[in-house]
Scaffold this motif. Structure first.
Motif, PDB file in Angstrom:
ATOM      1  N   PRO A 212       0.818  -1.215   0.000  1.00 46.65           N
ATOM      2  CA  PRO A 212       0.000   0.000   0.000  1.00 46.65           C
ATOM      3  C   PRO A 212       0.850   1.262   0.000  1.00 46.65           C
ATOM      4  CG  PRO A 212      -0.975  -1.620   1.459  1.00 46.65           C
ATOM      5  CD  PRO A 212       0.357  -2.187   1.023  1.00 46.65           C
ATOM      6  N   THR A 213       1.959   1.253   0.737  1.00 38.18           N
ATOM      7  CA  THR A 213       2.859   2.411   0.722  1.00 38.18           C
ATOM      8  C   THR A 213       3.379   2.660  -0.680  1.00 38.18           C
ATOM      9  OG1 THR A 213       3.550   2.054   3.018  1.00 38.18           O
ATOM     10  CG2 THR A 213       5.040   3.319   1.617  1.00 38.18           C
ATOM     11  N   GLY A 214       3.737   1.605  -1.403  1.00 36.14           N
ATOM     12  CA  GLY A 214       4.281   1.739  -2.751  1.00 36.14           C
ATOM     13  C   GLY A 214       3.244   1.955  -3.825  1.00 36.14           C
ATOM     14  N   SER A 215       1.966   1.979  -3.455  1.00 37.00           N
ATOM     15  CA  SER A 215       0.927   2.164  -4.475  1.00 37.00           C
ATOM     16  C   SER A 215       0.990   3.539  -5.120  1.00 37.00           C
ATOM     17  CB  SER A 215      -0.461   1.939  -3.869  1.00 37.00           C
ATOM     18  OG  SER A 215      -0.821   2.984  -2.970  1.00 37.00           O
ATOM     19  N   THR A 216       1.619   4.516  -4.458  1.00 36.57           N
ATOM     20  CA  THR A 216       1.742   5.861  -5.030  1.00 36.57           C
ATOM     21  C   THR A 216       3.079   6.060  -5.732  1.00 36.57           C
ATOM     22  OG1 THR A 216       2.471   6.659  -2.851  1.00 36.57           O
ATOM     23  CG2 THR A 216       0.153   6.952  -3.407  1.00 36.57           C
ATOM     24  N   ALA A 217       3.845   4.980  -5.929  1.00 38.94           N
ATOM     25  CA  ALA A 217       5.143   5.080  -6.602  1.00 38.94           C
ATOM     26  C   ALA A 217       5.024   4.521  -8.023  1.00 38.94           C
ATOM     27  CB  ALA A 217       6.205   4.347  -5.776  1.00 38.94           C
ATOM     28  N   TYR A 218       5.837   3.541  -8.382  1.00 38.93           N
ATOM     29  CA  TYR A 218       5.863   3.007  -9.749  1.00 38.93           C
ATOM     30  C   TYR A 218       4.497   2.453 -10.145  1.00 38.93           C
ATOM     31  CZ  TYR A 218       7.991   0.503 -13.754  1.00 38.93           C
ATOM     32  OH  TYR A 218       8.336   0.034 -14.992  1.00 38.93           O
ATOM     33  N   SER A 219       3.828   1.781  -9.234  1.00 38.47           N
ATOM     34  CA  SER A 219       2.518   1.214  -9.533  1.00 38.47           C
ATOM     35  C   SER A 219       1.533   2.288  -9.969  1.00 38.47           C
ATOM     36  CB  SER A 219       1.977   0.468  -8.309  1.00 38.47           C
ATOM     37  OG  SER A 219       0.692  -0.069  -8.558  1.00 38.47           O
ATOM     38  N   PHE A 220       1.556   3.421  -9.295  1.00 39.55           N
ATOM     39  CA  PHE A 220       0.667   4.535  -9.660  1.00 39.55           C
ATOM     40  C   PHE A 220       0.993   5.044 -11.057  1.00 39.55           C
ATOM     41  CE2 PHE A 220      -0.165   9.083  -9.905  1.00 39.55           C
ATOM     42  CZ  PHE A 220      -1.508   9.154  -9.553  1.00 39.55           C
ATOM     43  N   ALA A 221       2.300   5.186 -11.351  1.00 37.51           N
ATOM     44  CA  ALA A 221       2.710   5.670 -12.672  1.00 37.51           C
ATOM     45  C   ALA A 221       2.287   4.714 -13.773  1.00 37.51           C
ATOM     46  CB  ALA A 221       4.233   5.872 -12.700  1.00 37.51           C
ATOM     47  N   ALA A 222       2.158   3.429 -13.431  1.00 39.13           N
ATOM     48  CA  ALA A 222       1.752   2.425 -14.413  1.00 39.13           C
ATOM     49  C   ALA A 222       0.236   2.266 -14.486  1.00 39.13           C
ATOM     50  CB  ALA A 222       2.394   1.086 -14.079  1.00 39.13           C
ATOM     51  N   GLY A 223      -0.512   3.106 -13.773  1.00 47.25           N
ATOM     52  CA  GLY A 223      -1.965   3.047 -13.829  1.00 47.25           C
ATOM     53  C   GLY A 223      -2.610   2.279 -12.701  1.00 47.25           C
ATOM     54  N   GLY A 224      -1.838   1.938 -11.676  1.00 44.55           N
ATOM     55  CA  GLY A 224      -2.376   1.191 -10.553  1.00 44.55           C
ATOM     56  C   GLY A 224      -3.192   2.057  -9.610  1.00 44.55           C
ATOM     57  N   VAL A 239       3.069  -3.461 -16.398  1.00 48.18           N
ATOM     58  CA  VAL A 239       3.528  -2.224 -17.021  1.00 48.18           C
ATOM     59  C   VAL A 239       3.580  -2.420 -18.534  1.00 48.18           C
ATOM     60  CG1 VAL A 239       5.359  -0.494 -17.136  1.00 48.18           C
ATOM     61  CG2 VAL A 239       4.885  -1.671 -14.978  1.00 48.18           C
ATOM     62  N   ALA A 240       2.755  -1.680 -19.274  1.00 46.80           N
ATOM     63  CA  ALA A 240       2.684  -1.767 -20.738  1.00 46.80           C
ATOM     64  C   ALA A 240       2.524  -3.202 -21.212  1.00 46.80           C
ATOM     65  CB  ALA A 240       3.918  -1.113 -21.372  1.00 46.80           C
ATOM     66  N   PRO A 241       1.500  -3.921 -20.759  1.00 45.81           N
ATOM     67  CA  PRO A 241       1.309  -5.306 -21.203  1.00 45.81           C
ATOM     68  C   PRO A 241       0.720  -5.372 -22.600  1.00 45.81           C
ATOM     69  CG  PRO A 241      -0.494  -4.673 -19.773  1.00 45.81           C
ATOM     70  CD  PRO A 241       0.458  -3.503 -19.792  1.00 45.81           C
ATOM     71  N   HIS A 242       1.113  -6.375 -23.359  1.00 45.23           N
ATOM     72  CA  HIS A 242       0.549  -6.610 -24.686  1.00 45.23           C
ATOM     73  C   HIS A 242      -0.626  -7.577 -24.557  1.00 45.23           C
ATOM     74  CE1 HIS A 242       3.830  -5.177 -27.698  1.00 45.23           C
ATOM     75  NE2 HIS A 242       3.645  -4.316 -26.726  1.00 45.23           N
ATOM     76  N   MET A 243      -1.682  -7.118 -23.939  1.00 39.53           N
ATOM     77  CA  MET A 243      -2.880  -7.930 -23.795  1.00 39.53           C
ATOM     78  C   MET A 243      -4.027  -7.015 -23.389  1.00 39.53           C
ATOM     79  SD  MET A 243      -1.952  -9.889 -20.240  1.00 39.53           S
ATOM     80  CE  MET A 243      -3.454 -10.845 -20.223  1.00 39.53           C
TER      81      MET A 243
END
Length: 357
Positions: A212-224, A239-243
């Motif tokens: 949860p702490t990391g949800s505002t880091a890379y995950s957020f930038a990836a649309g999480g 991150v940028a999945p082909h599906m």
């Protein structure tokens, strides 16, 4: 709390951090507290967290002077020693840090006088199909723009190595564990498992598991999703999945997330809180799960996470909505809640006044 040994993690590239470090050292000298600079470059390389905290005399308080990146470095050390960590905000985002540089002396006084509440945060740890290694050619590639690398994590000696469950790695991640492609022209192909069951197979730039702490880091930038740091969950984000299915999946803390590199995939780098720690070959896997221990951070007052989210992410209001009037606090923050709401947690401004929008 009695502070006998203090570890200092300083962002040396910021003049204000260097100045604040002098304030911390002066405070330590006044109260006869051992103060040691830790987590610094040594001979062009980096030491493990255990080596760094041992060299600092096993501090019971770690103070970080910088942004969230500096805080992550300090958190890695504090978690190793079950020490408290106090983050002084000198960065641009500041989701993790607690106080400003101007307040560092007052914050240290508050810790010494027990005028704080420990804020506990979930940590992640790993098991893997084998011990992580950093091939020399990959180390040269990944070193670009990152500075000297941390050593690959050692195998934990306090846990059983099992053919079915893999090798337990000495890892603590406060933000996230990321499996990312090495070659720009080739995505990584990964089978993703939740609680041992296959969820899906992805071809993507990266796949990550965040706290949860990391949800505002890379995950957020990836649309999480944004997740309250008080929640108990793991957040898986591609991150940028082909599906077609490109959504995050939020699992319970007792539902581990497994990532297996598929047979025809390229090699994948494993990053822990932004630091590359090893490389997986096709057929290798890692399992990410909630660690038994938790990080203990100094919290001097109620944390207005959503107000901080609004400020840090610059969440401006829609012009049409602003034209219809300025919103006021939905519920009172200056008077006690009624009985049927007494169990709820409502943010209160430090001075008792309503927080500013």
């Amino acid at each position: 709390m009695a502070v006998n040994r203090l570890g200092l993690v300083v962002h040396g590239g910021r003049a204000e951090a260097v100045q604040a470090a002098d304030v911390v050292r002066a405070w330590c000298a006044r109260y006869d507290v051992q103060c040691t600079d830790i987590d610094v470059w040594h001979d062009g390389g980096r030491r493990s967290a255990r080596e760094e905290v041992a060299a600092a005399g096993d501090p019971d308080l770690v103070v970080t002077l910088g942004g969230d990146g500096t805080f992550l470095r300090g958190a890695r050390l504090a978690a190793e020693n079950d020490a408290l960590v106090l983050g002084v905000d000198l960065g641009r985002v500041g989701f993790l840090t607690e106080v400003s540089a101007a307040s560092v002396r007052a914050a240290l006084d508050a810790v010494r006088e027990d005028r704080f509440e420990p804020d506990t945060r979930m940590l992640l740890t790993l098991r893997a199909s084998r011990r992580l290694e950093m091939p020399p050619d990959v180390e040269s590639l990944m070193r670009y723009g990152r500075g000297p690398l941390l050593p690959p994590p050692a195998v934990r000696s306090d846990c059983v190595v099992d053919d079915e469950w893999g090798v337990p790695l000495h890892v603590t991640a406060l933000n996230d564990v990321v499996l990312e492609k090495l070659a720009r022209d080739r995505q990584v192909s990964v089978g993703v498992y939740v609680s041992g069951r296959l969820l899906a197979s992805y071809s993507a730039d990266a796949l990550l598991v965040a706290t949860p702490t990391g949800s505002t880091a890379y995950s957020f930038a990836a649309g999480g999703p944004v997740v309250s740091p008080r929640a108990e969950a793991l957040v898986f984000t591609p991150v940028a999945p082909h599906m077609t299915f490109n959504r995050s999946v939020v699992t319970a803390p007792d539902e581990p997330v497994g990532l297996r590199v598929l047979e025809r995939s390229g090699r994948a780098a494993v990053s822990i809180d932004g630091q590359v720690r090893g490389v997986l070959e096709p057929g290798d896997w890692i399992g990410v799960y909630a660690a038994q221990r938790r990080l203990r951070a100094v919290r001097l007052g109620p944390m207005d996470f959503y107000g901080r989210l609004r400020d840090r992410m610059n969440l401006t209001d829609a012009p049409a909505a602003v034209a219809d009037g300025t919103p006021t606090p939905f519920w009172s923050v200056t008077t006690p809640p009624p009985g049927d709401m007494a169990h709820l947690s409502l943010v209160t401004a430090p001075d008792g006044a309503a927080p500013q929008a």
